[in-house]
Scaffold this motif. Structure first.
Motif, mmCIF file in Angstrom:
data_model
loop_
_atom_site.group_PDB
_atom_site.id
_atom_site.type_symbol
_atom_site.label_atom_id
_atom_site.label_comp_id
_atom_site.label_asym_id
_atom_site.label_seq_id
_atom_site.Cartn_x
_atom_site.Cartn_y
_atom_site.Cartn_z
ATOM 1 N N SER A 1 0.849 -1.207 0.000
ATOM 2 C CA SER A 1 0.000 0.000 0.000
ATOM 3 C C SER A 1 0.873 1.241 0.000
ATOM 4 N N PHE A 2 0.241 2.365 -0.393
ATOM 5 C CA PHE A 2 0.904 3.673 -0.395
ATOM 6 C C PHE A 2 -0.188 4.683 -0.054
ATOM 7 N N PHE B 1 2.556 4.737 -10.304
ATOM 8 C CA PHE B 1 2.189 3.478 -9.667
ATOM 9 C C PHE B 1 1.027 3.700 -8.704
ATOM 10 N N PHE B 2 1.080 4.823 -7.986
ATOM 11 C CA PHE B 2 0.012 5.207 -7.078
ATOM 12 C C PHE B 2 -0.315 6.668 -7.329
ATOM 13 N N GLY B 3 -1.545 7.076 -7.003
ATOM 14 C CA GLY B 3 -1.914 8.475 -7.146
ATOM 15 C C GLY B 3 -3.375 8.707 -6.819
ATOM 16 N N LEU B 4 -3.624 9.713 -5.981
ATOM 17 C CA LEU B 4 -4.989 10.085 -5.614
ATOM 18 C C LEU B 4 -5.039 11.603 -5.449
ATOM 19 N N GLY B 5 -6.127 12.094 -4.870
ATOM 20 C CA GLY B 5 -6.265 13.528 -4.657
ATOM 21 C C GLY B 5 -6.899 13.807 -3.314
ATOM 22 N N VAL C 1 4.315 3.837 3.429
ATOM 23 C CA VAL C 1 4.484 2.725 2.501
ATOM 24 C C VAL C 1 4.507 1.424 3.291
ATOM 25 N N LYS C 2 3.754 0.440 2.811
ATOM 26 C CA LYS C 2 3.777 -0.896 3.402
ATOM 27 C C LYS C 2 4.260 -1.880 2.349
#
Length: 459
Positions: free
Chosen positions: A73-74, A141-145, A250-251
């Motif tokens: 996860s991130f 790879f990861f991204g949100l808002g 980060v996991k």
């Protein structure tokens, strides 16, 4: 002289003691749960803002777990210097993305706070993007808002996103990570929601960040709220600066053969593939205010796009990324089945993580393993729904899925045939005596070890 020497020796010892304590504290920040999942909390470089200001920088070579690992996860959020979470009503997190890249060993790093300009020669950096499908702009790879605090990014067991494999790093390069953080300070602005939608008239810009004139019909979006721009604030407002950070957790687990690798695919509702045959993703679009909604009591604006899937496999996770006004999004298979539906979660109050009028989370999909499959070449349909009760500028309609591809070993008829023949072969050998059988086994194992040492890595 002796007293001075002793003081100097004590000072040296003190310095080494402090260094040891710091090292211990750094190690102590890594936590490990009962399942062997490791966790680490990091802070981005400092983000300095004042009312109405925009920061949209790329920070290269950020802190990230090292080694051959499987990402689980991130998660991220904006915090102040005291570590307190910052409200979306004060600083709107337009988006953040985490990108993996390879950098040539030995080159001088650029200014990491350079507003997004790469600073490298093109041959010195290779972006190690996701698996598609867009050909431009969406390599994360990861991204949100704004939804980042209440949106799960956890990769379920036994899956993991493989990174840090030394066999995948090009010769002469090393693997690194960058983050892009787009934050808009809306304190004291005349139109906070207008600032978050990057409406051009509020930023008083007519050119993009590269000095190119904007099209006359471009009302707002990323071209108007680039790094260093200023949204209109109320007259007489005192400009108080403050420092913020992106706090990201980060996991991960150490990589092993028991982990099933998954690939990241990102779809965009503005994808032009259905008309041009090319995945040219425009990333943003506008929602016009409905002129018939009052009559038919329907204020839903729907946009759809199609995309041919380049691979095949089982979907293990899915989530959408929408902006304010977004209702929900869904990804459909060629036969109309729902692959994943992701709905917006809006805040109801004033507390951090519950800001009224803002999307504070997105629902996610975790299908039962093997229950949701996509075939190679299957044409998928992405649908994004927004409220059209008011107009919305510069919105997005992205959809992330994680896919576990079929095992190459399970689908290799030659290997399957070998697996069925080998036991019979050894049974026949046993008839000629235990000594001969043992010799064959030793020879087989040595050959097998040699073959595995040169086994290719699937891209």
């Amino acid at each position: 002289m002796l007293a001075g020497s002793q003081q100097g020796l004590m000072l040296v010892r003190l310095v080494f003691a402090l260094l040891a304590i710091c090292a211990q504290n750094s190690e102590a920040r890594v936590t490990v749960d009962q399942n062997g999942v490791k966790s680490m909390v990091y802070l981005s470089p400092k983000i300095t803002q004042h009312p109405g200001s925009v920061s949209n920088k790329y920070y290269y070579d950020v802190e990230f777990p090292k080694g051959h690992i499987g990402l689980k996860s991130f998660n991220a959020e904006v915090v102040d210097e005291a570590g307190n979470p910052v409200s979306l009503q004060e600083t709107y997190l337009h988006h953040w993305v985490a990108v993996r890249y390879y950098q040539r060993i030995g080159i001088k790093d650029p200014n990491y706070n350079n507003g997004g300009k790469l600073g490298f020669h093109q041959s010195d950096v290779i972006i190690a993007g996701n698996s598609g499908v867009c050909n431009n702009g969406l390599t994360q790879f990861f991204g949100l808002g704004s939804e980042t605090r209440k949106t799960s990014t956890y990769v379920p067991d036994p899956y993991g996103i493989e990174v840090g494999n030394p066999l995948e790093v090009p010769a002469g390069y090393e693997e690194k990570w960058l983050v892009n953080i787009h934050a808009i300070d809306t304190r004291g602005t005349v139109d906070a929601k207008g600032c978050t939608e990057c409406r051009c008239h509020l930023y008083n810009v007519t050119e993009d960040e590269y000095g190119r004139p904007l099209k006359p019909d471009y009302e707002g979006g990323l071209y108007c709220c680039y790094d260093g721009t200023q949204c209109e604030v109320k007259n007489g407002l005192e400009s108080i600066k403050r420092n913020l950070y992106l706090k990201y957790t980060v996991k991960w687990v150490d990589w092993s053969d028991s982990i099933v690798p998954v690939k990241i695919f990102i779809f965009d509702v503005t994808d032009t593939w259905q008309n041009t045959g090319i995945h040219d993703c425009l990333i943003e679009y506008n929602i016009e205010q409905s002129t018939t909604g009052v009559t038919n009591n329907d204020f839903t604006s729907t946009r759809r796009s199609n995309a041919g899937f380049p691979s095949s496999g089982d979907v293990v996770y899915g989530v959408a990324h929408l902006h304010s006004g977004g209702i929900g999004s869904a990804l459909y298979g060629e036969d109309g089945r729902v692959i994943c539906s992701s709905q917006s979660i809006y805040g109801q109050g004033n507390g951090v993580g519950d800001e009224a009028g803002y999307i504070v989370g997105m629902s996610t999909c975790y299908p039962k393993p093997g229950s949701v499959k996509i075939s190679k070449g299957e044409v998928l349909t992405l649908e994004a729904n927004y409220s059209s009760e008011k107009s919305h500028i510069g919105v997005m309609g992205l959809f992330y899925i994680l896919v576990a591809e079929p095992s190459l070993k399970m689908n290799d008829p030659i290997q399957t045939q070998q697996q069925s023949v080998v036991p019979i072969f050894f049974w026949g050998i046993a008839l000629f005596g235990l000594a001969i059988s043992a010799a064959i086994v030793v020879s087989y194992r040595r050959n097998k070890q040699t073959e595995e040492g040169y086994q290719s890595i699937a891209s």
